[in-house]
Design a protein around this motif. Sequence first.
Motif, PDB file in Angstrom:
ATOM      1  N   LEU A 107       0.835  -1.213   0.000  1.00 31.16           N
ATOM      2  CA  LEU A 107       0.000   0.000   0.000  1.00 31.16           C
ATOM      3  C   LEU A 107       0.863   1.255   0.000  1.00 31.16           C
ATOM      4  O   LEU A 107       0.548   2.241  -0.684  1.00 31.16           O
ATOM      5  CB  LEU A 107      -0.929   0.008   1.222  1.00 31.16           C
ATOM      6  CG  LEU A 107      -2.050  -1.029   1.240  1.00 31.16           C
ATOM      7  CD1 LEU A 107      -2.804  -0.973   2.568  1.00 31.16           C
ATOM      8  CD2 LEU A 107      -3.026  -0.807   0.079  1.00 31.16           C
ATOM      9  N   SER A 108       1.955   1.212   0.758  1.00 30.62           N
ATOM     10  CA  SER A 108       2.841   2.377   0.831  1.00 30.62           C
ATOM     11  C   SER A 108       3.463   2.690  -0.530  1.00 30.62           C
ATOM     12  O   SER A 108       3.573   3.863  -0.918  1.00 30.62           O
ATOM     13  CB  SER A 108       3.921   2.124   1.883  1.00 30.62           C
ATOM     14  OG  SER A 108       4.788   3.223   1.967  1.00 30.62           O
ATOM     15  N   LEU A 109       3.844   1.651  -1.277  1.00 24.61           N
ATOM     16  CA  LEU A 109       4.401   1.846  -2.620  1.00 24.61           C
ATOM     17  C   LEU A 109       3.414   2.591  -3.512  1.00 24.61           C
ATOM     18  O   LEU A 109       3.797   3.339  -4.408  1.00 24.61           O
ATOM     19  CB  LEU A 109       4.721   0.493  -3.277  1.00 24.61           C
ATOM     20  CG  LEU A 109       5.943  -0.271  -2.798  1.00 24.61           C
ATOM     21  CD1 LEU A 109       5.968  -1.664  -3.429  1.00 24.61           C
ATOM     22  CD2 LEU A 109       7.235   0.478  -3.121  1.00 24.61           C
ATOM     23  N   GLN A 110       2.138   2.351  -3.258  1.00 22.90           N
ATOM     24  CA  GLN A 110       1.114   2.984  -4.085  1.00 22.90           C
ATOM     25  C   GLN A 110       0.711   4.365  -3.582  1.00 22.90           C
ATOM     26  O   GLN A 110      -0.241   4.959  -4.091  1.00 22.90           O
ATOM     27  CB  GLN A 110      -0.110   2.070  -4.154  1.00 22.90           C
ATOM     28  CG  GLN A 110       0.250   0.785  -4.867  1.00 22.90           C
ATOM     29  CD  GLN A 110      -0.875  -0.216  -4.881  1.00 22.90           C
ATOM     30  OE1 GLN A 110      -1.826  -0.127  -4.112  1.00 22.90           O
ATOM     31  NE2 GLN A 110      -0.752  -1.186  -5.766  1.00 22.90           N
ATOM     32  N   GLY A 165      11.188   0.757   8.543  1.00 24.98           N
ATOM     33  CA  GLY A 165      12.043   1.363   7.517  1.00 24.98           C
ATOM     34  C   GLY A 165      11.593   0.989   6.110  1.00 24.98           C
ATOM     35  O   GLY A 165      11.654   1.816   5.189  1.00 24.98           O
ATOM     36  N   ALA A 166      11.134  -0.239   5.933  1.00 23.03           N
ATOM     37  CA  ALA A 166      10.668  -0.680   4.616  1.00 23.03           C
ATOM     38  C   ALA A 166       9.384   0.055   4.221  1.00 23.03           C
ATOM     39  O   ALA A 166       9.243   0.529   3.082  1.00 23.03           O
ATOM     40  CB  ALA A 166      10.438  -2.189   4.611  1.00 23.03           C
ATOM     41  N   ILE A 167       8.463   0.168   5.168  1.00 22.54           N
ATOM     42  CA  ILE A 167       7.184   0.846   4.875  1.00 22.54           C
ATOM     43  C   ILE A 167       7.428   2.341   4.627  1.00 22.54           C
ATOM     44  O   ILE A 167       6.914   2.926   3.667  1.00 22.54           O
ATOM     45  CB  ILE A 167       6.181   0.660   6.041  1.00 22.54           C
ATOM     46  CG1 ILE A 167       5.951  -0.828   6.346  1.00 22.54           C
ATOM     47  CG2 ILE A 167       4.848   1.339   5.721  1.00 22.54           C
ATOM     48  CD1 ILE A 167       5.259  -1.093   7.697  1.00 22.54           C
ATOM     49  N   ALA A 168       8.237   2.947   5.507  1.00 20.51           N
ATOM     50  CA  ALA A 168       8.525   4.385   5.371  1.00 20.51           C
ATOM     51  C   ALA A 168       9.338   4.664   4.110  1.00 20.51           C
ATOM     52  O   ALA A 168       9.069   5.621   3.384  1.00 20.51           O
ATOM     53  CB  ALA A 168       9.268   4.887   6.615  1.00 20.51           C
ATOM     54  N   GLY A 169      10.318   3.794   3.830  1.00 20.04           N
ATOM     55  CA  GLY A 169      11.139   3.988   2.634  1.00 20.04           C
ATOM     56  C   GLY A 169      10.301   3.923   1.362  1.00 20.04           C
ATOM     57  O   GLY A 169      10.554   4.659   0.395  1.00 20.04           O
ATOM     58  N   ALA A 170       9.286   3.063   1.354  1.00 21.71           N
ATOM     59  CA  ALA A 170       8.398   2.962   0.191  1.00 21.71           C
ATOM     60  C   ALA A 170       7.549   4.227   0.048  1.00 21.71           C
ATOM     61  O   ALA A 170       7.125   4.583  -1.046  1.00 21.71           O
ATOM     62  CB  ALA A 170       7.492   1.738   0.326  1.00 21.71           C
ATOM     63  N   HIS A 171       7.310   4.898   1.138  1.00 23.01           N
ATOM     64  CA  HIS A 171       6.514   6.133   1.105  1.00 23.01           C
ATOM     65  C   HIS A 171       7.353   7.355   0.689  1.00 23.01           C
ATOM     66  O   HIS A 171       6.966   8.108  -0.198  1.00 23.01           O
ATOM     67  CB  HIS A 171       5.900   6.375   2.479  1.00 23.01           C
ATOM     68  CG  HIS A 171       5.116   7.656   2.582  1.00 23.01           C
ATOM     69  ND1 HIS A 171       4.017   7.921   1.796  1.00 23.01           N
ATOM     70  CD2 HIS A 171       5.298   8.759   3.368  1.00 23.01           C
ATOM     71  CE1 HIS A 171       3.543   9.127   2.105  1.00 23.01           C
ATOM     72  NE2 HIS A 171       4.302   9.657   3.048  1.00 23.01           N
ATOM     73  N   TYR A 172       8.499   7.520   1.335  1.00 23.81           N
ATOM     74  CA  TYR A 172       9.295   8.739   1.113  1.00 23.81           C
ATOM     75  C   TYR A 172      10.269   8.626  -0.060  1.00 23.81           C
ATOM     76  O   TYR A 172      10.707   9.625  -0.600  1.00 23.81           O
ATOM     77  CB  TYR A 172      10.090   9.095   2.368  1.00 23.81           C
ATOM     78  CG  TYR A 172       9.246   9.356   3.599  1.00 23.81           C
ATOM     79  CD1 TYR A 172       8.489  10.524   3.724  1.00 23.81           C
ATOM     80  CD2 TYR A 172       9.203   8.436   4.649  1.00 23.81           C
ATOM     81  CE1 TYR A 172       7.721  10.767   4.858  1.00 23.81           C
ATOM     82  CE2 TYR A 172       8.438   8.667   5.782  1.00 23.81           C
ATOM     83  CZ  TYR A 172       7.699   9.835   5.889  1.00 23.81           C
ATOM     84  OH  TYR A 172       6.943  10.073   7.008  1.00 23.81           O
ATOM     85  N   GLY A 173      10.662   7.395  -0.405  1.00 23.78           N
ATOM     86  CA  GLY A 173      11.600   7.204  -1.511  1.00 23.78           C
ATOM     87  C   GLY A 173      13.052   7.318  -1.082  1.00 23.78           C
ATOM     88  O   GLY A 173      13.370   7.731   0.033  1.00 23.78           O
ATOM     89  N   ILE A 174      13.942   6.920  -1.981  1.00 24.46           N
ATOM     90  CA  ILE A 174      15.378   6.819  -1.676  1.00 24.46           C
ATOM     91  C   ILE A 174      15.990   8.176  -1.348  1.00 24.46           C
ATOM     92  O   ILE A 174      16.914   8.275  -0.537  1.00 24.46           O
ATOM     93  CB  ILE A 174      16.143   6.119  -2.840  1.00 24.46           C
ATOM     94  CG1 ILE A 174      17.608   5.807  -2.462  1.00 24.46           C
ATOM     95  CG2 ILE A 174      16.112   6.945  -4.121  1.00 24.46           C
ATOM     96  CD1 ILE A 174      17.782   4.701  -1.458  1.00 24.46           C
ATOM     97  N   ASP A 175      15.478   9.259  -1.959  1.00 24.22           N
ATOM     98  CA  ASP A 175      16.110  10.573  -1.746  1.00 24.22           C
ATOM     99  C   ASP A 175      15.905  11.106  -0.341  1.00 24.22           C
ATOM    100  O   ASP A 175      16.541  12.080   0.052  1.00 24.22           O
ATOM    101  CB  ASP A 175      15.596  11.578  -2.784  1.00 24.22           C
ATOM    102  CG  ASP A 175      16.006  11.142  -4.187  1.00 24.22           C
ATOM    103  OD1 ASP A 175      17.108  10.575  -4.327  1.00 24.22           O
ATOM    104  OD2 ASP A 175      15.202  11.342  -5.118  1.00 24.22           O
ATOM    105  N   SER A 176      15.021  10.459   0.423  1.00 26.84           N
ATOM    106  CA  SER A 176      14.791  10.908   1.795  1.00 26.84           C
ATOM    107  C   SER A 176      15.806  10.311   2.766  1.00 26.84           C
ATOM    108  O   SER A 176      15.789  10.621   3.948  1.00 26.84           O
ATOM    109  CB  SER A 176      13.389  10.476   2.236  1.00 26.84           C
ATOM    110  OG  SER A 176      13.361   9.064   2.410  1.00 26.84           O
TER     111      SER A 176
END
Length: 349
Positions: A181-184, A305-316
């Motif tokens: 869901l976070s990826l989306q 970290g996986a859920i948040a990383g999917a939300h904010y993206g690598i640049d965060s």
Amino acid sequence: AAPVMLSRFRGALVGSVLGDCIGGEFEGAVDVPLDRVLQHLSALEDETRGDGILQYSDDTAMMRCVADSLLTRMAFDERDMARRFAKEYNLAPDRGYGSGVIQVLRKLASPHLKDVFQPAQAQFGGRGSFGNGGAMRAAPFALAFRSRNDVRKYARHGAMLTHSCSLGYNGAMLQALAVHLSLQGALALPKEFINKLISEMEEMEKDETAQLDAKALNLSDFPYCSRLHRVKELMDRNGVSIEEVISELGNGIAALQSVPTAIFCVLHCLEPRDGLPEQFGGLERTIAYSLALGGDTDTIACMAGAIAGAHYGIDSIPQSWQMSCEGVAEADDLAHRLYDLYCLPQFEE
Ligand code: R7I
Ligand code: MG
Ligand code: MG
């Protein structure tokens, strides 16, 4: 602007490794003052310490096996995945594996094993493990499969190679669905995000096996749903304390005491929070907050970290944090390759 999908994929796997590596410092600690967390995090900016100084644990080792298997087989192949778990354990047994799961990993190494799900079923008197070892490595399922049905199904099967108790594999499904869901971009609407997870878990916990396991373990009928409802209540509450989060949700090694907790960490840190540095972005806040809960910090931070990383993206994710952790480049490479796989039309089905 919302991150593009590739950035979300990279954020998910790198965020997961970072949580594991950075969270390892406090694993098992009962009381972790926020000061100590912030000290640990600011030390990551010290370039004289050397690259990759913080080592990853079983969480990342097994996540990499999951991703490698899905990429090589271009599908879920239980024998291949089981073989990779066993081989990885044999090569590096000192990554901090749970004390029960090592018996499974040893049995999975046998070339004569017919049913790769059998060793997990023999755990803990035949009920199987309810540890969070299935959930900690579940993120790649959300990156490999587009359809929610496939994410559910394969996250469950992948977890059952070591965790055959419904509390164990349902935790893995919940974690994979949260990443999915976070990826989306679903975390843009936090209330809807948690409501969707609750209705997903209602379906899963209706299952007869889930009901029997909950009874046998003296839990309420819908254990994950009831924790997720508590997550929702805590989201609405002003000034919720660390102590309340620990007592309502837990911070332990059981999937039930850590997956909903990780989801709460992400939701709570969508906004700036008192006590966390103003210059921190959302992913940094999420990892800092996960560590401050103590308990199974590497795994809670890894899942959050996986859920948040999917939300904010690598640049965060700060470069200094990435430089400090072992296995970041490899996780980033896996994310790129899973993205290519995800884009293949024939894998969509
Ligand atoms: O779940 P698992 O892979 O462990 C993952 C954790 C993460 O925190 C990692 O970072 C690593 O540190 O370990 O390993 P298991 O051995 O299956 O489960 C972990 C622990 O949960 C076990 O060692 C038991 O203490 C407990 N546990 C159970 N205890 C009683 N009855 C899990 N299932 C049961 C059970 O059914
Ligand atoms: Mg670990
Ligand atoms: Mg752990």
